[in-house]
Design an enzyme around this catalytic site. Structure first.
Site, PDB file in Angstrom:
ATOM      1  N   HIS A   1       0.832  -1.205   0.000  1.00  0.00           N
ATOM      2  CA  HIS A   1       0.000   0.000   0.000  1.00  0.00           C
ATOM      3  C   HIS A   1       0.868   1.257   0.000  1.00  0.00           C
ATOM      4  O   HIS A   1       0.627   2.195  -0.773  1.00  0.00           O
ATOM      5  CB  HIS A   1      -0.900  -0.035   1.241  1.00  0.00           C
ATOM      6  CG  HIS A   1      -1.692   1.204   1.483  1.00  0.00           C
ATOM      7  ND1 HIS A   1      -3.018   1.326   1.123  1.00  0.00           N
ATOM      8  CD2 HIS A   1      -1.357   2.389   2.070  1.00  0.00           C
ATOM      9  CE1 HIS A   1      -3.460   2.520   1.477  1.00  0.00           C
ATOM     10  NE2 HIS A   1      -2.461   3.188   2.052  1.00  0.00           N
ATOM     11  N   GLU A   2       1.890   1.281   0.842  1.00  0.00           N
ATOM     12  CA  GLU A   2       2.763   2.451   0.917  1.00  0.00           C
ATOM     13  C   GLU A   2       3.627   2.598  -0.333  1.00  0.00           C
ATOM     14  O   GLU A   2       3.842   3.713  -0.828  1.00  0.00           O
ATOM     15  CB  GLU A   2       3.635   2.381   2.172  1.00  0.00           C
ATOM     16  CG  GLU A   2       2.868   2.309   3.483  1.00  0.00           C
ATOM     17  CD  GLU A   2       1.870   3.440   3.655  1.00  0.00           C
ATOM     18  OE1 GLU A   2       2.106   4.540   3.111  1.00  0.00           O
ATOM     19  OE2 GLU A   2       0.853   3.230   4.335  1.00  0.00           O
TER      20      GLU A   2
ATOM     21  N   HIS B   1       1.606   4.233  -2.952  1.00  0.00           N
ATOM     22  CA  HIS B   1       1.557   5.687  -2.801  1.00  0.00           C
ATOM     23  C   HIS B   1       2.750   6.332  -3.508  1.00  0.00           C
ATOM     24  O   HIS B   1       2.607   7.326  -4.227  1.00  0.00           O
ATOM     25  CB  HIS B   1       1.605   6.072  -1.317  1.00  0.00           C
ATOM     26  CG  HIS B   1       0.272   6.106  -0.645  1.00  0.00           C
ATOM     27  ND1 HIS B   1      -0.820   6.748  -1.177  1.00  0.00           N
ATOM     28  CD2 HIS B   1      -0.138   5.577   0.541  1.00  0.00           C
ATOM     29  CE1 HIS B   1      -1.848   6.625  -0.351  1.00  0.00           C
ATOM     30  NE2 HIS B   1      -1.462   5.913   0.704  1.00  0.00           N
TER      31      HIS B   1
ATOM     32  N   GLU C   1      -6.278   6.820  -1.304  1.00  0.00           N
ATOM     33  CA  GLU C   1      -6.212   5.623  -0.467  1.00  0.00           C
ATOM     34  C   GLU C   1      -6.817   4.419  -1.174  1.00  0.00           C
ATOM     35  O   GLU C   1      -6.298   3.302  -1.071  1.00  0.00           O
ATOM     36  CB  GLU C   1      -6.910   5.867   0.877  1.00  0.00           C
ATOM     37  CG  GLU C   1      -6.179   6.821   1.797  1.00  0.00           C
ATOM     38  CD  GLU C   1      -4.740   6.408   2.043  1.00  0.00           C
ATOM     39  OE1 GLU C   1      -4.483   5.215   2.282  1.00  0.00           O
ATOM     40  OE2 GLU C   1      -3.861   7.287   1.990  1.00  0.00           O
TER      41      GLU C   1
END
EC number: 3.4.24.-
Length: 288
Positions: free
Chosen positions: A140-141, A144, A219
């Protein structure tokens, strides 16, 4: 990523105040639109990009995150190997990997560009998540970073800052003129600066709503990216774990926007969508 409340808000607020002071000293007013626009853009984008350039330093300092240079144990070796593998799959440079002390399950990514980023996880995450769940959080990071969220947030915040500075002065000038009539000499009274200050707070509130909307949107994209890198079921499991362990975050508010913590704020001011919405979006996706 970088990106509330948001990592930029504290710096941007200070820049807005500084812009008000400097513009007042320079005599910039709504009748000088070209000068106003130039000054607003300088301060509006300047604050965002200063925040962006300092984001890694600010994050390390405010959280006490320790960058892993030489892994001291199996967990740190696993962290480095997982981030390296995911960064390669996402086509970005290897980020710095750090761990910070905190009981909450959380992580964040920040940095000036895709090839100069920082990914940090809390000790609470390492203690309470399985490797599969932690892998999804790291994905997930990394998503980003790969999506360029940091620079996009900086650009958006710059536009919003400029909008707030300009509109507050234009509307403030109109209100001041209506209240005071044609003042001899055309100068601005003290009331004008009070009006501008209040309008900056009001318009800044609406600007925050816009930036929070973008944060929620990113997100969902990062969840999809994490699912692509680690697997959809792992990403869902990580979010379900958060539902079971959502405690009060110890991250500074300017960093919490980049973590994956819940929020008690009203939805318009939430940096993250509700966990149930994120899980539902993943279940409905076609990512394997």
């Amino acid at each position: 990523m970088l990106t509330r409340i948001a990592l930029f808000l504290a710096t941007n607020f200070a820049v807005l105040i500084l812009a008000s002071i400097v513009m007042s000293l320079l005599g910039v007013n709504p009748s000088q639109m070209s000068g106003l626009l130039v000054m607003a853009a300088i301060f509006g984008f300047g604050g965002s990009f200063i925040s962006l350039l300092l984001s890694k330093w600010m994050a390390k300092r405010s959280t006490g995150a320790v960058v892993i240079t030489e892994p001291r144990n199996q967990t740190e070796r696993w962290l480095l190997a997982t981030v390296e593998r995911q960064a390669k799959a996402a086509g970005i440079g290897m980020p710095e990997v750090a761990v910070y002390e905190g009981p909450e399950i959380n992580a964040f990514a920040t940095g000036a560009n895709r090839n100069n980023a920082l990914v940090a996880v809390s000790t609470g995450l390492l203690h309470n998540m399985s490797e599969d769940e932690a892998e999804a959080v790291l994905g997930h990071e990394i998503a980003h970073v790969a999506n360029g969220d940091m620079i996009t947030m900086a650009l958006l915040q710059g536009v919003l800052n400029t909008f707030v500075i300009v509109l507050a002065r234009v509307v403030g000038g109109i209100i001041d003129s209506a209240l005071s009539g044609n003042r001899e000499g055309g100068g601005r009274g003290f009331a004008y600066y009070i009006i501008v200050f209040v309008l900056e707070m009001v318009f800044g509130l609406f600007a925050t709503m816009i930036s929070m909307w973008f944060s929620r949107h990113r997100e969902f994209r990062a969840d999809a990216g994490g699912a692509s890198l680690a697997g959809r079921q792992k990403m869902i499991a990580a979010l379900e774990r958060l539902q079971l362990n959502h405690g009060q975050s110890t991250l500074p508010t300017q960093i919490a926007a980049f973590g994956i913590a819940g929020s008690t704020a009203k939805k318009l001011f939430m940096s993250h969508p509700p966990l149930e919405e994120r899980i539902a979006a993943l279940r409905a996706s076609t990512v394997a």
